[in-house]
Design a protein around this motif. Structure first.
Motif, PDB file in Angstrom:
ATOM      1  N   ILE A 235       0.838  -1.204   0.000  1.00 43.88           N
ATOM      2  CA  ILE A 235       0.000   0.000   0.000  1.00 43.88           C
ATOM      3  C   ILE A 235       0.868   1.248   0.000  1.00 43.88           C
TER       4      ILE A 235
ATOM      5  N   ILE B   3       0.525   4.363  -2.542  1.00 45.76           N
ATOM      6  CA  ILE B   3       0.323   5.753  -2.114  1.00 45.76           C
ATOM      7  C   ILE B   3       1.397   6.649  -2.724  1.00 45.76           C
TER       8      ILE B   3
ATOM      9  N   LYS C 112      -6.253  10.602  -3.581  1.00 43.56           N
ATOM     10  CA  LYS C 112      -6.302  10.737  -2.126  1.00 43.56           C
ATOM     11  C   LYS C 112      -6.615   9.406  -1.458  1.00 43.56           C
ATOM     12  N   TRP C 113      -6.204   9.319  -0.186  1.00 38.81           N
ATOM     13  CA  TRP C 113      -6.376   8.118   0.617  1.00 38.81           C
ATOM     14  C   TRP C 113      -7.013   8.484   1.956  1.00 38.81           C
TER      15      TRP C 113
ATOM     16  N   ILE D 224      -7.382   6.434   5.469  1.00 40.65           N
ATOM     17  CA  ILE D 224      -6.899   5.211   6.112  1.00 40.65           C
ATOM     18  C   ILE D 224      -7.390   5.207   7.564  1.00 40.65           C
TER      19      ILE D 224
ATOM     20  N   ILE E 267      -3.474  12.366   2.101  1.00 41.03           N
ATOM     21  CA  ILE E 267      -3.592  11.170   2.915  1.00 41.03           C
ATOM     22  C   ILE E 267      -4.131  11.562   4.291  1.00 41.03           C
TER      23      ILE E 267
ATOM     24  N   ASN F 248      -9.220   5.943  -2.599  1.00 38.97           N
ATOM     25  CA  ASN F 248      -8.694   4.792  -1.871  1.00 38.97           C
ATOM     26  C   ASN F 248      -9.097   4.856  -0.407  1.00 38.97           C
TER      27      ASN F 248
ATOM     28  N   THR G 166     -14.012   3.391  -6.280  1.00 37.17           N
ATOM     29  CA  THR G 166     -13.164   3.595  -5.113  1.00 37.17           C
ATOM     30  C   THR G 166     -12.539   2.255  -4.743  1.00 37.17           C
TER      31      THR G 166
END
Length: 182
Positions: A3, A7, A13-14, A16, A73, A93, A118
């Motif tokens: 991952i 990234i 964009k993420w 998490i 992120i 993501n 997504t």
């Protein structure tokens, strides 16, 4: 595929979700390691103490008002698993570290549907994780059963210092007191 590599090599964009503060802090530091191309301007970590961190507080306000993040992120504990919506076409993501169905669904639901796919990454837990969780719950239940007569006098009651004056049960107080001095 790692991952972190995904990234670093992408521009989307993420969001998490991590299951504890230490994991979130480690992940942020790991992402910003010197060999990568992710800077502090790219990533934010948000936990329940976000109001004490000016950058995190500002980002939470931004997310609530604009329903998107300026950061590429966003790493968060479950503090953002309810009441926050991301209507951000660039958020492509979602990584979820949750071990209950309710928590998983809450975290998944933060990203609102749009017309673009997504990617959802689900962290696999090993058997030991659930054994440890089961032992912890058994210990709490044993405590309640052993002290039920005494606890009846204390449930529910009001906390006034640091808990927002909300009604709480003794387990909440014990958990909270391990996090802060009340």
């Amino acid at each position: 595929n790692n991952i972190k590599d995904s990234i670093e090599n992408g521009s989307s964009k993420w969001l998490i979700f991590v299951d504890n503060i230490n994991a979130g802090k480690r992940l942020k530091q790991n992402l910003m390691s010197k060999e990568g191309n992710i800077s502090e301007n790219d990533v934010i970590f948000i936990d329940a103490d976000y109001k004490k961190d000016e950058q995190a507080w500002s980002e939470v306000k931004n997310i609530v008002e604009r329903q998107c993040s300026e950061k590429r992120i966003v790493i968060s504990t479950a503090v953002m698993d309810n009441g926050i919506s991301f209507h951000d076409i660039n958020l492509r993501n979602l990584v979820i570290l949750a071990d209950t169905e309710d928590m998983f669904l809450q975290m998944l639901g933060r990203k609102r549907e749009d017309s673009v796919q997504t990617n959802v990454f689900i962290f696999k837990r090993d058997k030991q994780h659930f054994v440890r969780r089961h032992e912890k719950v058994k210990g709490i239940l044993k405590f309640y059963q052993a002290n039920s007569d005494h606890l009846k006098n204390y449930l529910p009651f009001q906390l006034t210092n640091g808990y927002g004056g909300k009604e709480a049960n003794l387990y909440d107080v014990l958990w909270y007191s391990n996090k802060k001095d009340i």
